[in-house]
Design a protein around this motif. Sequence first.
Motif, PDB file in Angstrom:
ATOM      1  N   PRO A  28       0.938   0.168   2.207  1.00 20.72           N
ATOM      2  CA  PRO A  28       1.105   1.158   3.279  1.00 20.72           C
ATOM      3  C   PRO A  28       0.138   0.906   4.420  1.00 20.72           C
ATOM      4  N   GLN A  29       0.538   1.350   5.611  1.00 17.39           N
ATOM      5  CA  GLN A  29      -0.252   1.085   6.809  1.00 17.39           C
ATOM      6  C   GLN A  29      -1.636   1.712   6.729  1.00 17.39           C
ATOM      7  N   ILE A  88      -8.823  -1.022   5.274  1.00 16.99           N
ATOM      8  CA  ILE A  88      -9.421  -2.335   5.005  1.00 16.99           C
ATOM      9  C   ILE A  88      -9.929  -2.956   6.294  1.00 16.99           C
ATOM     10  N   LEU A  89      -9.165  -2.868   7.373  1.00 14.66           N
ATOM     11  CA  LEU A  89      -9.612  -3.421   8.650  1.00 14.66           C
ATOM     12  C   LEU A  89     -10.835  -2.681   9.174  1.00 14.66           C
ATOM     13  N   ASN A 107      -6.172  -9.953  14.455  1.00 17.79           N
ATOM     14  CA  ASN A 107      -7.246  -9.260  13.742  1.00 17.79           C
ATOM     15  C   ASN A 107      -7.723 -10.136  12.582  1.00 17.79           C
ATOM     16  N   ALA A 108      -8.543  -9.547  11.688  1.00 20.74           N
ATOM     17  CA  ALA A 108      -9.118 -10.301  10.576  1.00 20.74           C
ATOM     18  C   ALA A 108      -8.024 -10.852   9.654  1.00 20.74           C
ATOM     19  N   ILE A 109      -6.967 -10.087   9.457  1.00 22.91           N
ATOM     20  CA  ILE A 109      -5.883 -10.523   8.575  1.00 22.91           C
ATOM     21  C   ILE A 109      -5.187 -11.752   9.159  1.00 22.91           C
ATOM     22  N   THR A 154     -13.893  -5.436   0.500  1.00 25.63           N
ATOM     23  CA  THR A 154     -14.178  -4.091   1.025  1.00 25.63           C
ATOM     24  C   THR A 154     -14.233  -3.024  -0.058  1.00 25.63           C
ATOM     25  N   GLY A 155     -13.752  -3.327  -1.257  1.00 25.84           N
ATOM     26  CA  GLY A 155     -13.756  -2.334  -2.327  1.00 25.84           C
ATOM     27  C   GLY A 155     -12.638  -1.336  -2.250  1.00 25.84           C
ATOM     28  N   ILE A 156     -11.650  -1.572  -1.396  1.00 26.51           N
ATOM     29  CA  ILE A 156     -10.495  -0.670  -1.274  1.00 26.51           C
ATOM     30  C   ILE A 156      -9.346  -1.247  -2.093  1.00 26.51           C
TER      31      ILE A 156
END
Length: 640
Positions: A4-5, A11-12, A67-69, A91-93
């Motif tokens: 999901p967005q 995470i970003l 972006n990072a992705i 990130t631990g998510i």
Amino acid sequence: MAIPQHTIDQILDRTDIVELIGQRVKLKKTGRTYSGCCPFHQEKTPSFHVYRDKQYYHCFGCQANGNAIRFLMDIDQRNFVEVMKELSSQTGIELPQEQHDNKRLSYTREKVVAKTTPAPSPVSTTLTEPTANTDQASAPIETPPLDFAIDPFEQFQPQYADPEHDVFFDISPEQHVEADGNLYDLLENIANFYQQQLPLSKSAQRYFKKRGLSNETIQYWRLGYAPDDWQHLQHAFPQDIQGLKLLGLIRTSDNGRDFDLLRDRVIFPIRDSKGRVVGFGGRALNDEIKPKYINSPDSEVFHKNRLLYGLYEGRKQKAHDWLMVEGYMDVIALQQSGVYGAVATLGTASNEEHLNILFKQNNQLTIAFDGDAAGQKAARRTLEIALPLLSDGRELKFFVLPDQHDPDSLMRQEGFETFNRLWQQSPLLSDFIFALLSQQHQITTPEGKSQVMAELNQLTELLPKHGSYRYLLKQFFKEKLGFNKKWQPQVSLDASLSFNIRTKDEDFATAILIHYPYLYSHFETLRAIIQPDQLLAQVLTTIDRVFEQLPDDQEQASYFILGACSAYHYELNEILQRTHIHMLIQAPEMADQQAKEYALALQEKYLKLKLKSPSSLRESRHLRQQLNELTKQISLKLIQ
């Protein structure tokens, strides 16, 4: 895997794109961005820029951006899911399992066999005077007693409109399972329900009117009212009891009775960064009721520590300057008066996540505090949280409010102009720390100065180790306390008022570098474009050669650079006397800011000079791209 967005956004938000890209590309800080040679095409002169505040990269040579992705997908030729798994681990998510996230946001709806009854007059959302006796008596009790002589749930069973279909119904015990509901949809319907109840409460309307809110403001913020009976949500949403419990809006007492969390309160819907309603704040209308404010508890969609009230609305209004205040009403009143960047935490103390969210909007941030002892205590706590986040380029100010004022009352009594002037005059972090510590210690004595420096050393240890701010702050305190008296130049007022000699930007840049050698990082990129016979070019080359050997102490570092540049002693001495740079720069933030401005101005000057006689068409194109990017940076600074 369907991700999901909102999980992607989380995470970003927790990924530092500069740190991530810096592991693959050698980056150097250039103004507000970081630059390096693009990893996606061959180049010798850097045209690849990374923007930490926007979490974005862009190459002006090959037009790669994202972006990072996107960076990890392109650099490693990996697919989206693989990259998300790596970032999730960092990130631990946690990423949802198949369909798991959708299940977390869903609940079982119950189909109610409704018996329709004649509907009363339609509910209007216009704030007009309600009919008499629409307000029930305010009860200071916030949880139902364990035993009732008379069951209030049986004595008071009003009918409510179904906010989706405007049908009035009585509840029948015959129920069976229907389709799943979605928590976001339910929250939206509840917000509509509370809005519909506001015109029925004279006291709620009176409260908002007393606070000076217009009808337009009330509608824009979707303000509402929660009736004072114990089970109004159950009656309004009989199919959604499970969802209401998941959101924490229905509680269960010790004797097994369900009751509504928010009763006889004005309601503030809370929206996330996408504008979705995720929770509610309620303010008691009866001041005898404690606590005065109640917020929805944390749920699958509501996380207080990662949300700011007013952030969505401020972004919508394209706010540039951001001010963190204490309460919902402060945010609403300030935005109504034109201060669009006001935000507040959701009943919690500010934390790193809150500050990072705002620093992503703007590198300059102000936090408002009461001027009393409690306000000073809160300011000190926020200071300790903020210091580790103050990388070079970030600026924090402290707006200490006058006695007996909050932002709302100050704006209403003094007006926008006065409020804005006091805000803009708020002390920088360096001045605030000095004022705070000098109030606690006698700085006219050696013992007091020693205590101030000891506390300062503890605070500066919290600052990022990489960057100039830690060094500059210590030097600022030493000068304030008189440690560097012998280095203060004797300023001739006649000289400072003479406009016959025009001082070049190169001279001011040279003076800054001699006095603050650690600001060399702002000027480093000049070495590639400045004419090598310039005195500034010679100083830059010298500092680059000895930078790693510089002493930590400012005075010693300045002597060190003067010694290394002894071949230019007479020219440098004349520049230092003429510029009076020590008197012009009174705070470390000012030194850093001046260095950035002179660096940008000189980059623009020398890029234009090189463009007049490029060695090749390719170099001309590359110089033009650099100049365009630089012009954008300068424009952004002018806006600020």
